[in-house]
Design a protein around this motif. Structure first.
Motif, PDB file in Angstrom:
ATOM      1  N   VAL A  18      42.401 -91.883  -1.712  1.00  0.00           N
ATOM      2  CA  VAL A  18      41.049 -92.424  -1.820  1.00  0.00           C
ATOM      3  C   VAL A  18      40.117 -91.315  -2.325  1.00  0.00           C
ATOM      4  O   VAL A  18      40.100 -90.215  -1.772  1.00  0.00           O
ATOM      5  CB  VAL A  18      40.560 -92.921  -0.435  1.00  0.00           C
ATOM      6  N   PHE A  19      39.348 -91.612  -3.363  1.00  0.00           N
ATOM      7  CA  PHE A  19      38.377 -90.654  -3.905  1.00  0.00           C
ATOM      8  C   PHE A  19      36.990 -91.215  -3.651  1.00  0.00           C
ATOM      9  O   PHE A  19      36.651 -92.271  -4.173  1.00  0.00           O
ATOM     10  CB  PHE A  19      38.635 -90.440  -5.403  1.00  0.00           C
ATOM     11  N   HIS A  20      36.229 -90.507  -2.828  1.00  0.00           N
ATOM     12  CA  HIS A  20      34.903 -91.023  -2.495  1.00  0.00           C
ATOM     13  C   HIS A  20      33.837 -90.001  -2.870  1.00  0.00           C
ATOM     14  O   HIS A  20      34.086 -88.796  -2.882  1.00  0.00           O
ATOM     15  CB  HIS A  20      34.817 -91.409  -1.006  1.00  0.00           C
ATOM     16  N   GLY A  21      32.678 -90.494  -3.203  1.00  0.00           N
ATOM     17  CA  GLY A  21      31.584 -89.611  -3.605  1.00  0.00           C
ATOM     18  C   GLY A  21      30.500 -90.411  -4.301  1.00  0.00           C
ATOM     19  O   GLY A  21      30.663 -91.606  -4.594  1.00  0.00           O
ATOM     20  N   CYS A  22      29.389 -89.715  -4.576  1.00  0.00           N
ATOM     21  CA  CYS A  22      28.230 -90.397  -5.176  1.00  0.00           C
ATOM     22  C   CYS A  22      28.504 -90.789  -6.627  1.00  0.00           C
ATOM     23  O   CYS A  22      29.475 -90.335  -7.230  1.00  0.00           O
ATOM     24  CB  CYS A  22      27.018 -89.473  -5.216  1.00  0.00           C
ATOM     25  N   ASN A  23      27.564 -91.553  -7.170  1.00  0.00           N
ATOM     26  CA  ASN A  23      27.636 -91.908  -8.591  1.00  0.00           C
ATOM     27  C   ASN A  23      27.643 -90.632  -9.424  1.00  0.00           C
ATOM     28  O   ASN A  23      26.894 -89.703  -9.129  1.00  0.00           O
ATOM     29  CB  ASN A  23      26.413 -92.727  -9.005  1.00  0.00           C
ATOM     30  N   ILE A  62      42.400 -94.896  -5.498  1.00  0.00           N
ATOM     31  CA  ILE A  62      41.302 -95.859  -5.381  1.00  0.00           C
ATOM     32  C   ILE A  62      39.988 -95.117  -5.138  1.00  0.00           C
ATOM     33  O   ILE A  62      39.955 -94.121  -4.419  1.00  0.00           O
ATOM     34  CB  ILE A  62      41.651 -96.895  -4.254  1.00  0.00           C
ATOM     35  N   THR A  63      38.914 -95.592  -5.760  1.00  0.00           N
ATOM     36  CA  THR A  63      37.627 -94.912  -5.616  1.00  0.00           C
ATOM     37  C   THR A  63      36.662 -95.754  -4.789  1.00  0.00           C
ATOM     38  O   THR A  63      36.777 -96.975  -4.730  1.00  0.00           O
ATOM     39  CB  THR A  63      36.956 -94.685  -6.988  1.00  0.00           C
ATOM     40  N   MET A  87      47.893 -92.149   3.921  1.00  0.00           N
ATOM     41  CA  MET A  87      46.655 -92.151   3.154  1.00  0.00           C
ATOM     42  C   MET A  87      46.074 -90.742   3.062  1.00  0.00           C
ATOM     43  O   MET A  87      46.124 -89.990   4.034  1.00  0.00           O
ATOM     44  CB  MET A  87      45.672 -93.072   3.884  1.00  0.00           C
ATOM     45  N   ALA A  88      45.564 -90.381   1.894  1.00  0.00           N
ATOM     46  CA  ALA A  88      44.861 -89.095   1.754  1.00  0.00           C
ATOM     47  C   ALA A  88      43.450 -89.377   1.268  1.00  0.00           C
ATOM     48  O   ALA A  88      43.234 -90.286   0.464  1.00  0.00           O
ATOM     49  CB  ALA A  88      45.586 -88.203   0.764  1.00  0.00           C
ATOM     50  N   MET A  89      42.507 -88.600   1.793  1.00  0.00           N
ATOM     51  CA  MET A  89      41.095 -88.772   1.428  1.00  0.00           C
ATOM     52  C   MET A  89      40.630 -87.578   0.607  1.00  0.00           C
ATOM     53  O   MET A  89      40.913 -86.429   0.985  1.00  0.00           O
ATOM     54  CB  MET A  89      40.242 -88.778   2.703  1.00  0.00           C
ATOM     55  N   PHE A  90      39.924 -87.833  -0.469  1.00  0.00           N
ATOM     56  CA  PHE A  90      39.386 -86.735  -1.269  1.00  0.00           C
ATOM     57  C   PHE A  90      37.904 -86.975  -1.491  1.00  0.00           C
ATOM     58  O   PHE A  90      37.507 -88.065  -1.915  1.00  0.00           O
ATOM     59  CB  PHE A  90      40.092 -86.661  -2.620  1.00  0.00           C
ATOM     60  N   HIS A  91      37.115 -85.930  -1.221  1.00  0.00           N
ATOM     61  CA  HIS A  91      35.687 -86.048  -1.487  1.00  0.00           C
ATOM     62  C   HIS A  91      35.405 -85.444  -2.858  1.00  0.00           C
ATOM     63  O   HIS A  91      35.884 -84.351  -3.173  1.00  0.00           O
ATOM     64  CB  HIS A  91      34.886 -85.324  -0.390  1.00  0.00           C
TER      65      HIS A  91
END
Ligand SMILES: Nc1ncnc2c1ncn2[C@@H]1O[C@H](COP(=O)(O)OP(=O)(O)O)[C@@H](O)[C@H]1O
Ligand SMILES: [Mg+2]
Length: 382
Positions: A27-32, A334-335, A354-358
């Motif tokens: 999972v890739f999460h972060g702002c626009n 997935i973003t 699951m792995a999380m990436f900021h």
């Protein structure tokens, strides 16, 4: 197939990114504007040698740089060790592809190492776009299950190009036309057979998935159209259209006209369904291909899912996640904006993989996966 390691250099705003120990779900999460889509784009570049945004290689390369490079390690069934893939695209148009240290000349050889499926805002194209998009969808599947397909496809492209060139001449040499027509008939018929056989395998998987994802769409119908009259052999169809081919200077019938018609209650789904429903159909089509690939055991799909919640409500997003999680061996990138957007949707059972990436300003950092806290009795609000 699954990527265990990834190194991205100079792709859009990603200067140098190293990702180790990739999991089944990443999972890739972060702002626009942080670089999430660019990570998916880099993976697409590694597997397909091009962007999925339809943009030029030049726009993929970080501003002011002369090339971009992506490396990956792919675990594939049947291979004793991970396969290293590498791609470099230069601003002057040069492409270098390496698999296990050996330079490849064709993208097709690269593609078989990393079967990719993209679900993003442009995926609507599959339903609402030209038949070409649906042919590419179909051919992607046939290519990955039938190794003789590529050769027939290339032969067909050669034949039709030559035949059309001849048809455009003022004085057509009958004998030469007859030769190209004969070869076209053989290769076109083979192509049609491969597509038809694949479509027949795909259809029940699609129906099952769509009925799980969107029960109200279970009366959706998919019809494969081969590109010429169903009652005729391709040879006879070519003979029947010979006069108009000569008159208008191109080949009217054949696999170059194939399509998949998606209908609901006798109407075209693209003209009837809401955007959200269209997205569910597209997701079902893509999930069905991954499902079939898993069942056939030849390879596993890697899903690049960008911005899943756009156009979809939370219950449907959850169902898509459940289906992705249930696909044995498939890997997902997935973003999302907030990490909980996906964390809360993903089935609990799949969270140990699951792995999380900021992602922030082109820097990607692996996060710690916190255990989900089960609601304690008495804390719920009424
Ligand atoms: N060739 C390029 N070189 C450098 N930066 C770029 C290039 N192309 C796009 N960008 C920038 O990269 C950033 C990340 O874009 P993107 O990956 O689409 O973000 P998001 O996290 O919203 O998906 C954007 O701010 C965009 O302006
Ligand atoms: Mg994005």
């Amino acid at each position: 197939m699954s990527l265990s390691r990834l190194q991205i250099n100079r792709v859009r705003n990603l200067g140098q990114v190293q990702l180790q120990d990739l999991q089944q779900v990443n999972v890739f999460h972060g702002c626009n504007g942080s670089g999430k889509t660019s990570v998916l784009e880099a993976i697409h570049l590694l597997g397909m040698a091009r962007s999925f945004r339809g943009s030029s290689a030049k726009s993929l390369i970080s501003h002011g740089k002369s090339d971009c490079v992506v490396y990956g390690l792919v675990n594939a069934p049947g291979y004793p060790a991970p396969v290293p893939l590498g791609i470099q695209r230069s601003i002057d148009g040069d492409i270098q592809i390496k698999v296990s240290g050996t330079a490849l000349r064709s993208v097709a050889q690269l593609v078989e190492h990393l079967p990719l499926q993209v679900i993003n805002a442009d995926s609507f194209d599959l339903l609402t776009g030209s038949p070409g998009a649906r042919r590419r969808y179909l051919d992607w599947g046939v290519f990955h299950v039938e190794h003789r397909f590529l050769e027939q496809w290339q032969r067909f492209q050669r034949c039709i190009k030559q035949r059309n060139k001849l048809l455009r001449h003022d004085k057509i040499r009958d004998a030469e036309l007859a030769v190209w027509t004969r070869d076209l008939a053989t290769t076109g018929a083979a192509l049609g057979e491969y597509r038809k056989a694949y479509f027949e395998l795909l259809l029940p998987r699609f129906k099952e998935i769509v009925s799980r994802l969107a029960p109200s769409l279970s009366n959706l119908e998919l019809r494969y159209q081969q590109g010429w009259d169903r009652q005729l052999d391709y040879r006879d169809a070519l003979a029947a259209s010979a006069a108009s081919d000569i008159e208008q200077g191109y080949t009217h019938v054949g696999p170059q006209r194939a399509d998949i018609k998606v209908m609901i209650d006798g109407r075209l789904a693209a003209e009837t369904l809401s955007r959200g429903q269209q997205k569910l159909v597209v997701c079902s089509l893509k999930l069905a291909q991954g499902q079939l690939m898993t069942e056939q055991g030849k390879a596993r799909c890697v899903y690049l899912v960008d911005d899943l919640p756009s156009e979809l409500d939370a219950p449907h997003c959850r169902k898509v996640c459940e289906l992705l999680a249930s696909m044995v061996g498939a890997q997902v990138f997935i973003t999302c904006i907030e990490r909980r957007d996906i964390e809360e949707l993903w089935p609990q059972a799949g969270r140990d993989q699951m792995a999380m990436f900021h992602v922030e300003q082109g820097i990607v950092q692996k996060g710690v996966l916190e255990p989900r806290v089960a609601p304690t009795a008495g804390t719920s609000q009424h």
